[in-house]
Design an enzyme around this catalytic site. Sequence first.
Site, PDB file in Angstrom:
ATOM      1  N   TYR A   1     -12.895  -4.666  -1.000  1.00  0.00           N
ATOM      2  CA  TYR A   1     -14.117  -4.246  -1.707  1.00  0.00           C
ATOM      3  C   TYR A   1     -15.120  -5.381  -1.894  1.00  0.00           C
ATOM      4  O   TYR A   1     -16.299  -5.211  -1.581  1.00  0.00           O
ATOM      5  CB  TYR A   1     -13.808  -3.579  -3.061  1.00  0.00           C
ATOM      6  CG  TYR A   1     -15.028  -2.928  -3.670  1.00  0.00           C
ATOM      7  CD1 TYR A   1     -15.527  -1.745  -3.140  1.00  0.00           C
ATOM      8  CD2 TYR A   1     -15.697  -3.514  -4.737  1.00  0.00           C
ATOM      9  CE1 TYR A   1     -16.667  -1.159  -3.674  1.00  0.00           C
ATOM     10  CE2 TYR A   1     -16.835  -2.946  -5.272  1.00  0.00           C
ATOM     11  CZ  TYR A   1     -17.312  -1.767  -4.738  1.00  0.00           C
ATOM     12  OH  TYR A   1     -18.434  -1.188  -5.262  1.00  0.00           O
TER      13      TYR A   1
ATOM     14  N   THR B   1       0.830  -1.207   0.000  1.00  0.00           N
ATOM     15  CA  THR B   1       0.000   0.000   0.000  1.00  0.00           C
ATOM     16  C   THR B   1       0.862   1.254   0.000  1.00  0.00           C
ATOM     17  O   THR B   1       0.579   2.219  -0.722  1.00  0.00           O
ATOM     18  CB  THR B   1      -0.911   0.015   1.241  1.00  0.00           C
ATOM     19  OG1 THR B   1      -1.628  -1.209   1.301  1.00  0.00           O
ATOM     20  CG2 THR B   1      -1.888   1.171   1.175  1.00  0.00           C
TER      21      THR B   1
ATOM     22  N   TYR C   1      -1.745 -10.283   5.211  1.00  0.00           N
ATOM     23  CA  TYR C   1      -1.859  -8.887   5.647  1.00  0.00           C
ATOM     24  C   TYR C   1      -3.313  -8.602   5.983  1.00  0.00           C
ATOM     25  O   TYR C   1      -4.174  -8.599   5.105  1.00  0.00           O
ATOM     26  CB  TYR C   1      -1.350  -7.969   4.531  1.00  0.00           C
ATOM     27  CG  TYR C   1      -1.377  -6.492   4.822  1.00  0.00           C
ATOM     28  CD1 TYR C   1      -1.531  -5.972   6.098  1.00  0.00           C
ATOM     29  CD2 TYR C   1      -1.212  -5.578   3.775  1.00  0.00           C
ATOM     30  CE1 TYR C   1      -1.538  -4.611   6.338  1.00  0.00           C
ATOM     31  CE2 TYR C   1      -1.210  -4.208   4.003  1.00  0.00           C
ATOM     32  CZ  TYR C   1      -1.380  -3.731   5.273  1.00  0.00           C
ATOM     33  OH  TYR C   1      -1.386  -2.372   5.504  1.00  0.00           O
TER      34      TYR C   1
ATOM     35  N   LYS D   1       1.023  -9.983   8.978  1.00  0.00           N
ATOM     36  CA  LYS D   1       1.153  -8.555   9.273  1.00  0.00           C
ATOM     37  C   LYS D   1      -0.195  -8.112   9.824  1.00  0.00           C
ATOM     38  O   LYS D   1      -1.202  -8.104   9.115  1.00  0.00           O
ATOM     39  CB  LYS D   1       1.506  -7.746   8.022  1.00  0.00           C
ATOM     40  CG  LYS D   1       1.522  -6.237   8.275  1.00  0.00           C
ATOM     41  CD  LYS D   1       1.727  -5.423   6.995  1.00  0.00           C
ATOM     42  CE  LYS D   1       1.650  -3.929   7.285  1.00  0.00           C
ATOM     43  NZ  LYS D   1       1.768  -3.100   6.053  1.00  0.00           N
TER      44      LYS D   1
ATOM     45  N   ARG E   1      -8.891  -0.800   5.715  1.00  0.00           N
ATOM     46  CA  ARG E   1      -8.755  -0.555   4.274  1.00  0.00           C
ATOM     47  C   ARG E   1      -9.547  -1.555   3.429  1.00  0.00           C
ATOM     48  O   ARG E   1     -10.049  -1.212   2.370  1.00  0.00           O
ATOM     49  CB  ARG E   1      -7.284  -0.612   3.855  1.00  0.00           C
ATOM     50  CG  ARG E   1      -6.493   0.646   4.177  1.00  0.00           C
ATOM     51  CD  ARG E   1      -5.101   0.555   3.569  1.00  0.00           C
ATOM     52  NE  ARG E   1      -4.304   1.746   3.828  1.00  0.00           N
ATOM     53  CZ  ARG E   1      -4.262   2.816   3.044  1.00  0.00           C
ATOM     54  NH1 ARG E   1      -4.993   2.858   1.947  1.00  0.00           N
ATOM     55  NH2 ARG E   1      -3.495   3.850   3.358  1.00  0.00           N
TER      56      ARG E   1
ATOM     57  N   ILE F   1       6.253  -4.229  10.278  1.00  0.00           N
ATOM     58  CA  ILE F   1       6.266  -3.781   8.879  1.00  0.00           C
ATOM     59  C   ILE F   1       6.071  -2.276   8.949  1.00  0.00           C
ATOM     60  O   ILE F   1       5.010  -1.799   9.353  1.00  0.00           O
ATOM     61  CB  ILE F   1       5.162  -4.451   8.050  1.00  0.00           C
ATOM     62  CG1 ILE F   1       5.180  -5.968   8.243  1.00  0.00           C
ATOM     63  CG2 ILE F   1       5.311  -4.058   6.586  1.00  0.00           C
ATOM     64  CD1 ILE F   1       6.489  -6.645   7.894  1.00  0.00           C
TER      65      ILE F   1
END
Length: 331
Positions: A148, A85, A174, A202, A179, A244
């Site tokens: 999404y 990202t 992740y 992560k 998000r 991270i």
Amino acid sequence: MLKIGQLKRLAHYSSLQSEATNNILEESFKAKNKDIMAHSPKAFKGAISALVTPFKNNKIDEAGFQKQIEFQIQRGIHGVIPVGTTGESPTVNLKEHWRLFELAVEAAAGRVPVIAGCGSNDTVNAIAHMKTAKSLGCDGALVVAPYYNKPNQAGLIAHYEAIANSSDLPIMIYNIPGRTGVDILPATIAHLSTHKNIVALKDSAGDPSRTSLHLAQCEAGFKVFAGDDNLALGFAAYGTIGVISVLSNIVPDLVAQMQNYLAEGDFEAARAINTRLDPLQRALFIEPNPVPVKYVLTQMGMISPEVRLPLVALSAESKKTIDDALIFAGL
């Protein structure tokens, strides 16, 4: 809220701490925690930088990208992640995406692991990223939860297992619900940890205490990383193996040293670094990532501040906040 006098005293303390810290960095990185510096894929540990992607006139600045990786390695970072990202993965095309993998592997030259950003909300596309990353010599893959389309837990298991079955490249899951709109629950992480190619997480779900659940339920040897700089210290108390980091784009030496201290169990020394850097690591998210970190890297003379739409340039007010945080950190 701290008063001005308190801030000044803390800034003075931070400047003294920074001088002492910087004096020991070079020898520390050579002599200590050689296991952290190892780049066996299943030994991912320590401070791993989520790299920015520099642009010039809307094209990838290849020389700037590789210069950035060299800067990271020379200052003791334990690994790098291209095209996550922070690397503006949503707005690089497929050719650019894979070229960044290639550039990262070339620049790292086996000195630290390259964990390729292979996430997609299209399983077939994620598999293509995985196969390309493997063929180019990457050491692992960071795979974000599908965004999404918001699959349920069964869909997440099917997605990750299909990706893991496509390549023997070690996978770091992740999880970032803010998000993606979907949360990979601890029981799902535990199930996925039984796959030989899924080796780490992560965690950007925002709850450090979940680490206890992950470590208790997952397969032995499964690693958990903090996904947010400002929570890394708290996550470490629960047993994470590293972070991270976005902040490490700017100060890889300090972020790596903090993780070295945590690996040694020296929380007092780690807290001193965290206190010094806390205003900055918070300021880096005052506007959408990676806009603030690119601003700082521009001030350092490393890259252009250019970002791709729909991201836009940093506001004057945010620049002031970040500048103040840099001063506080003695940078």
